[in-house]
Design a protein around this motif. Structure first.
Motif, PDB file in Angstrom:
ATOM      1  N   HIS A 515     -35.015  53.483  36.758  1.00 36.50           N
ATOM      2  CA  HIS A 515     -35.836  54.408  35.980  1.00 36.50           C
ATOM      3  C   HIS A 515     -36.541  55.379  36.909  1.00 36.50           C
ATOM      4  CE1 HIS A 515     -39.452  52.091  37.107  1.00 36.50           C
ATOM      5  NE2 HIS A 515     -38.734  51.024  36.843  1.00 36.50           N
ATOM      6  N   GLU A 516     -37.054  56.420  36.359  1.00 38.07           N
ATOM      7  CA  GLU A 516     -37.621  57.504  37.152  1.00 38.07           C
ATOM      8  C   GLU A 516     -38.732  57.019  38.074  1.00 38.07           C
ATOM      9  OE1 GLU A 516     -38.850  60.903  35.008  1.00 38.07           O
ATOM     10  OE2 GLU A 516     -36.819  61.475  34.399  1.00 38.07           O
ATOM     11  N   ASP A 517     -38.674  57.533  39.293  1.00 30.46           N
ATOM     12  CA  ASP A 517     -39.730  57.318  40.283  1.00 30.46           C
ATOM     13  C   ASP A 517     -39.961  55.840  40.560  1.00 30.46           C
ATOM     14  OD1 ASP A 517     -40.167  60.113  40.431  1.00 30.46           O
ATOM     15  OD2 ASP A 517     -41.364  59.985  38.592  1.00 30.46           O
ATOM     16  N   GLY A 518     -38.930  55.030  40.427  1.00 35.61           N
ATOM     17  CA  GLY A 518     -39.011  53.611  40.781  1.00 35.61           C
ATOM     18  C   GLY A 518     -38.050  53.309  41.906  1.00 35.61           C
ATOM     19  N   ASP A 519     -37.896  52.022  42.239  1.00 35.71           N
ATOM     20  CA  ASP A 519     -36.933  51.651  43.279  1.00 35.71           C
ATOM     21  C   ASP A 519     -36.162  50.390  42.899  1.00 35.71           C
ATOM     22  OD1 ASP A 519     -38.879  49.728  43.548  1.00 35.71           O
ATOM     23  OD2 ASP A 519     -39.471  50.276  45.581  1.00 35.71           O
ATOM     24  N   VAL A 520     -36.086  50.109  41.588  1.00 35.87           N
ATOM     25  CA  VAL A 520     -35.355  48.942  41.093  1.00 35.87           C
ATOM     26  C   VAL A 520     -33.907  49.338  40.835  1.00 35.87           C
ATOM     27  CG1 VAL A 520     -35.185  47.256  39.225  1.00 35.87           C
ATOM     28  CG2 VAL A 520     -37.431  48.005  40.045  1.00 35.87           C
ATOM     29  N   LEU A 521     -32.971  48.532  41.300  1.00 32.52           N
ATOM     30  CA  LEU A 521     -31.561  48.805  41.067  1.00 32.52           C
ATOM     31  C   LEU A 521     -31.136  48.318  39.687  1.00 32.52           C
ATOM     32  CD1 LEU A 521     -29.966  47.858  44.515  1.00 32.52           C
ATOM     33  CD2 LEU A 521     -30.608  50.118  43.661  1.00 32.52           C
ATOM     34  N   TYR A 559     -24.835  41.281  38.374  1.00 34.01           N
ATOM     35  CA  TYR A 559     -26.040  41.143  37.550  1.00 34.01           C
ATOM     36  C   TYR A 559     -26.467  42.524  37.064  1.00 34.01           C
ATOM     37  CZ  TYR A 559     -26.550  36.385  39.353  1.00 34.01           C
ATOM     38  OH  TYR A 559     -26.350  35.065  39.669  1.00 34.01           O
ATOM     39  N   ARG A 560     -27.062  42.583  35.881  1.00 33.05           N
ATOM     40  CA  ARG A 560     -27.523  43.872  35.362  1.00 33.05           C
ATOM     41  C   ARG A 560     -28.665  44.425  36.206  1.00 33.05           C
ATOM     42  NH1 ARG A 560     -29.013  42.976  29.240  1.00 33.05           N
ATOM     43  NH2 ARG A 560     -30.193  41.285  30.160  1.00 33.05           N
ATOM     44  N   TYR A 561     -29.624  43.575  36.509  1.00 36.95           N
ATOM     45  CA  TYR A 561     -30.802  43.950  37.278  1.00 36.95           C
ATOM     46  C   TYR A 561     -31.486  42.648  37.664  1.00 36.95           C
ATOM     47  CZ  TYR A 561     -32.756  43.202  32.606  1.00 36.95           C
ATOM     48  OH  TYR A 561     -33.058  42.668  31.383  1.00 36.95           O
ATOM     49  N   ASP A 562     -32.505  42.738  38.452  1.00 38.26           N
ATOM     50  CA  ASP A 562     -33.280  41.560  38.851  1.00 38.26           C
ATOM     51  C   ASP A 562     -34.531  41.501  37.988  1.00 38.26           C
ATOM     52  OD1 ASP A 562     -34.794  39.578  39.979  1.00 38.26           O
ATOM     53  OD2 ASP A 562     -34.787  40.406  42.014  1.00 38.26           O
ATOM     54  N   PRO A 563     -34.599  40.556  37.009  1.00 38.66           N
ATOM     55  CA  PRO A 563     -35.777  40.505  36.141  1.00 38.66           C
ATOM     56  C   PRO A 563     -37.053  40.143  36.888  1.00 38.66           C
ATOM     57  CG  PRO A 563     -34.344  38.621  35.749  1.00 38.66           C
ATOM     58  CD  PRO A 563     -33.598  39.532  36.656  1.00 38.66           C
ATOM     59  N   GLY A 564     -36.910  39.636  38.103  1.00 39.52           N
ATOM     60  CA  GLY A 564     -38.102  39.331  38.887  1.00 39.52           C
ATOM     61  C   GLY A 564     -38.848  40.572  39.320  1.00 39.52           C
ATOM     62  N   VAL A 565     -38.118  41.654  39.562  1.00 41.20           N
ATOM     63  CA  VAL A 565     -38.757  42.909  39.979  1.00 41.20           C
ATOM     64  C   VAL A 565     -38.749  43.940  38.858  1.00 41.20           C
ATOM     65  CG1 VAL A 565     -38.251  42.548  42.419  1.00 41.20           C
ATOM     66  CG2 VAL A 565     -36.590  43.744  40.979  1.00 41.20           C
ATOM     67  N   SER A 566     -38.001  43.655  37.779  1.00 39.03           N
ATOM     68  CA  SER A 566     -37.984  44.534  36.616  1.00 39.03           C
ATOM     69  C   SER A 566     -38.135  43.678  35.371  1.00 39.03           C
ATOM     70  CB  SER A 566     -36.670  45.327  36.567  1.00 39.03           C
ATOM     71  OG  SER A 566     -36.664  46.194  35.453  1.00 39.03           O
ATOM     72  N   PRO A 567     -39.365  43.215  35.074  1.00 41.02           N
ATOM     73  CA  PRO A 567     -39.579  42.288  33.960  1.00 41.02           C
ATOM     74  C   PRO A 567     -39.067  42.863  32.645  1.00 41.02           C
ATOM     75  CG  PRO A 567     -41.561  42.484  35.315  1.00 41.02           C
ATOM     76  CD  PRO A 567     -40.618  43.554  35.763  1.00 41.02           C
TER      77      PRO A 567
END
Length: 649
Positions: A515-521, A559-567
C-alpha cells in the motif's frame, strides 16, 4: 479472498487429525498429471471405523450438473451436497459435522483399499474398492441434460459394479435437511423411498432392497463379477415426479454424461505439455458454472477452514466479480467462448454501478441468480470441519469496497470483445459508465483484493487494476472506433500510473509494496507485469521479484503477505496462497527465468490432490486448506501453463 476478510479458502487437509493417516498417495504421469488416490479403510462402519470422523478435504472428488455439486470422499461417502443449487441449504454436510451433517455412504462391507479417478476427459468420478476376494467400483455422476423438459430434475446416480471376484457392499443414506436443522420423514411411494422435509423432498430409487432405519435407510448386498446395482437420488419438486433408475437407464445416463463432457472438452485448443492438468482445471471450472444464469461460483463449499481450528471459514458459493472475470480469461484462452458469453450475459443483467444507482460502486459478489443480499449468519449447531468453527452461510464481504474488481471485469469484457463477440452499443454504454465511476473514485482507500478486516488502505493492487480498467477501455475504443472521452480517460490512466510509480515504490525495500507509502510486501503485485502495466524485465520489477522470492516464497509456494507486519484483523495464520504461486510462475516466465519457472510449476503440480484438484491454500505439511475445489487456483494454473508452454516453445 473470501469471507468477511476475503480469505476465500480451500479445504483443510489434516492427516494427523482424529488419528487419521493420510489416505491419498499422490502419483502422476511424466507430464505432471494427476495419479490415482490410494486410501485405506477397514470397511467396518462409518468412515471405515478406527475413529476416522473426517476425511481430509483433499481426499475428495467433485461431481455436478452445472446447477449444484457434490463432494465424494475417497472412501465412497458423499460428504457434501446442496439441492437444487450451489447455494441451497445442504442435504449432506458431514464434511462440516460428522454427526449432524448427513451423508450418503456406499462402500465395500469388508476391509478394502480404495482408489479414485475420473473417467478420462469427463467429470464422472470412479471410486474403486480392492478387497481380498474381488474388486468393485462406484461410478458417481450427475446427468447434464440439455432437454428443457428435464431442467427441473436434479439427479445423483451411483452405479455400482463388481469387476473381479465377489464384493459385498453396504449403503447408508442419511440426509439432514437445511444444514441439519429440519426434521424429515421416510416413506415408501411405490418403488421409491421418499425423504420428506418441510421445504425439500428427495426420492431414492434402488435396484437392491433398502431397509428403513429411523430417519435413514440402509442396505447390504453382494455383487459377483459382471453384476451391477444402481442407487439414484432425485430432487422432488412441483412437476418433477419420482422416477425409477433401472440398470439400463443408469447405463444410458452414464454414456450420455460421458459424451456430454467429452464433447465439451473437445473444444479446447490447448495442446501443450500439461494437457491433463489444464483440462482437469477446465473441467473443474465448468463444474463451477451455474447454467441457468451463466454465473461462476468461487467454490462449491462453505466454511472449510484455512487453518484447522481457526476462524477463517467463509462461504464461497457465490459469484465474485473478480474470480468469475478471471475465469472468463482462462476459458477464452482455451477456446471456450460459450461460457464467456453466458457470464457476460450475467454481468450485463446484474452487475451495474450502485446496482441501479450509477453514483455507487459495484458490489463485489452476487448470488448465482444475481441477488445482492448475501447476509452472513453462523450455524452454531455445526461443529465445523475438524472442529473448525464457526460455520458460516452468506458472506458479509459483499458489503466491502474493492476497487480492483473494475479492472478484472473490464479486462474480461475487453478479451471477450477481442476473442469472442464484439460488445453491443448498450454494453459499451455500460462499460463507459464503469470507467467514469473509476475515474472519479480510484484514489479511495478500500479493503483490497484480500478483503482485509484490518482497515481500508490505499492498496497498490487496487490502483493497478483501476489502471487496467481504463487502459482496456481505451484499447476497445481505439480498436472498434467506439465513442469515448479519450483525452480525459488517457489523462486519468496516466495519473494512476504515475501515482503507483511514485507512491507504490519503496526505496527502503527496493520493491513495489502493498500500500502507499509503506514497506510491506504483497504477492498481489505479481500482477504488475501480467497486466502489462510494466515490462517484465524492468529493473524495478526484477528487484521486486527478487524481494518477493526472498520474503514470501517457500519452495515455490507463495504467501500473500506477512500478517505479522500487515495485520488483517483476524486471529490465526494461513497457508500459502495457490493463485499467488501460479502468478509467481507466470512472472518468472515473463522475466525470462524459464528454468526457475518450470521448476516452480512442476513443484506446484505435486500439491494437487489425487484427481488434480486444488483448494485455495496449502498448509505447512503440504495439506490443502479452505474451500474446495477453488476456481481461483485452477484458472491461474491454466494461465501459467499456457504462458510457460509458449515461452518454452
Amino acid at each position: 479472498m473470501g469471507g468477511t476478510d476475503g480469505d476465500r479458502g480451500a479445504a483443510g487437509d489434516h492427516p494427523a487429525a482424529e488419528g487419521h493417516e493420510a489416505a491419498a498417495q499422490h502419483g502422476g504421469g511424466r507430464d505432471g498429471g494427476p495419479g490415482t488416490g490410494d486410501g485405506h479403510g477397514t470397511g467396518d462402519g462409518p468412515r471405515g471405523g478406527a475413529g476416522r470422523r473426517y476425511v481430509p478435504i483433499a481426499d475428495h472428488g467433485l461431481i455436478g450438473d452445472l446447477r449444484t455439486a457434490a463432494l465424494v470422499a475417497i472412501d465412497g461417502t458423499i460428504d457434501w451436497y446442496c439441492s437444487p443449487s450451489f447455494d441451497a441449504p445442504s442435504v449432506f454436510a458431514a464434511v462440516l459435522d460428522a454427526d449432524r451433517g448427513g451423508c450418503f455412504e456406499l462402500a465395500a462391507a469388508v476391509p478394502a483399499r480404495t482408489k479414485q479417478f475420473y473417467f478420462p476427459d469427463t467429470n464422472v468420478l470412479i471410486t474403486r474398492f480392492y478387497t481380498a476376494d474381488g474388486v468393485g467400483e462406484v461410478q458417481d455422476f450427475m446427468p447434464v441434460s440439455e432437454d428443457p423438459a428435464e431442467t427441473g430434475r436434479h439427479r445423483l446416480i451411483r452405479r455400482v459394479l463388481c469387476v473381479r471376484g465377489t464384493v459385498p457392499f453396504r449403503v447408508r443414506v442419511a440426509p439432514r435437511f437445511d444444514y441439519g436443522t429440519r426434521p424429515h420423514t421416510v416413506r415408501r411411494a411405490g418403488d421409491v423411498t421418499v425423504f420428506e422435509s418441510e421445504r425439500l423432498s428427495l426420492g431414492l430409487t434402488s435396484t437392491v432392497p433398502v431397509t428403513p432405519d429411523g430417519d435413514d435407510v440402509r442396505a447390504r448386498f453382494d455383487l459377483t463379477e459382471g453384476a451391477t446395482a444402481v442407487l439414484a437420488l432425485d430432487h422432488l419438486a412441483e412437476g418433477v415426479t419420482p422416477r425409477g433408475c433401472a440398470r439400463d437407464e443408469a447405463e444410458n445416463a452414464f454414456a450420455t454424461t460421458v459424451r456430454y463432457w467429452r464433447r465439451w472438452l473437445s473444444s479446447s485448443r490447448y495442446r501443450g505439455r500439461w494437457r491433463e492438468m489444464v483440462h482437469r482445471s477446465a473441467l473443474t471450472l465448468k463444474l463451477l458454472t451455474y447454467a441457468p444464469t451463466g454465473a461462476i461460483v468461487a467454490a462449491p463449499t462453505t466454511s472449510l477452514p484455512e487453518e484447522i481450528g481457526g476462524e477463517r471459514n467463509w462461504d464461497y458459493r457465490y459469484v465474485w466479480v473478480r474470480d468469475a472475470a478471471f475465469c472468463v480469461y482462462a476459458l477464452l484462452r482455451l477456446g471456450f467462448t460459450q461460457e464467456a458469453e453466458a457470464f457476460m450475459g450475467f454481468v450485463f443483467r446484474h452487475v451495474s454501478p450502485g446496482d441501479g444507482d450509477p453514483t455507487g460502486p459495484l458490489q463485489i459478489m452476487y448470488g448465482i441468480d444475481g441477488r445482492t443480499d448475501l447476509s452472513e449468519t453462523e450455524l452454531g449447531h455445526l461443529e465445523g470441519h475438524l472442529a473448525s468453527a464457526p460455520v458460516r452461510v452468506g458472506n458479509a464481504a459483499a458489503e466491502q469496497l474493492q476497487l480492483d474488481i473494475y479492472g478484472a471485469l473490464i479486462d474480461s469484457i475487453y478479451l471477450y470483445d477481442k476473442w469472442a463477440e464484439p460488445v453491443s452499443s448498450d454494453q459499451w454504454d455500460h462499460v463507459c459508465a464503469l470507467v467514469e465511476w473509476v475515474g472519479g473514485h480510484w484514489d479511495q482507500p478500500d479493503e483490497g483484493i484480500w478483503e482485509t478486516r484490518g482497515g481500508r488502505r490505499k492498496f497498490l493492487y487496487s490502483r493497478l487494476m483501476c489502471w487496467v480498467a481504463i487502459e482496456r477501455a481505451i484499447r476497445m475504443a481505439h480498436r472498434r472506433g467506439l465513442p469515448a472521452d479519450l483525452p480525459r480517460w488517457q489523462a486519468c490512466r496516466d495519473t494512476i500510473y504515475r501515482r503507483i510509480m511514485s507512491h507504490g515504490w519503496s526505496e527502503q525495500r527496493g520493491a513495489f509494496v502493498q500500500h502507499e507509502d509503506g514497506d510491506v510486501l504483497d504477492a498481489a503485485v505479481l500482477m504488475m507485469p501480467l497486466t502489462k502495466f510494466m515490462a517484465p524485465t524492468d529493473p524495478k520489477w526484477l528487484r521486486t521479484l527478487d524481494s518477493l522470492t526472498e520474503d514470501l516464497v517457500s519452495d515455490s509456494l507463495v504467501y500473500r503477505y506477512d500478517p505479522g507486519v500487515s495485520p488483517d484483523g483476524l486471529r490465526g495464520g494461513e497457508g500459502t496462497f495457490s493463485i499467488c504461486s501460479f502468478w509467481y510462475v507466470e512472472a518468472l516466465t515473463r522475466a525470462g527465468r524459464l528454468d526457475e519457472a518450470s521448476l516452480a510449476f512442476e513443484k506446484m503440480l505435486t500439491y494437487a490432490n489425487h484427481l488434480g484438484l486444488y483448494a485455495e491454500q496449502i498448509g505447512h505439511g503440504g495439506e490443502q486448506q479452505g474451500n474446495f475445489p477453488q476456481a481461483f487456483t485452477h484458472l491461474s494454473l491454466i494461465s501459467a501453463a499456457f504462458n510457460l508452454d509458449r515461452a518454452l516453445g
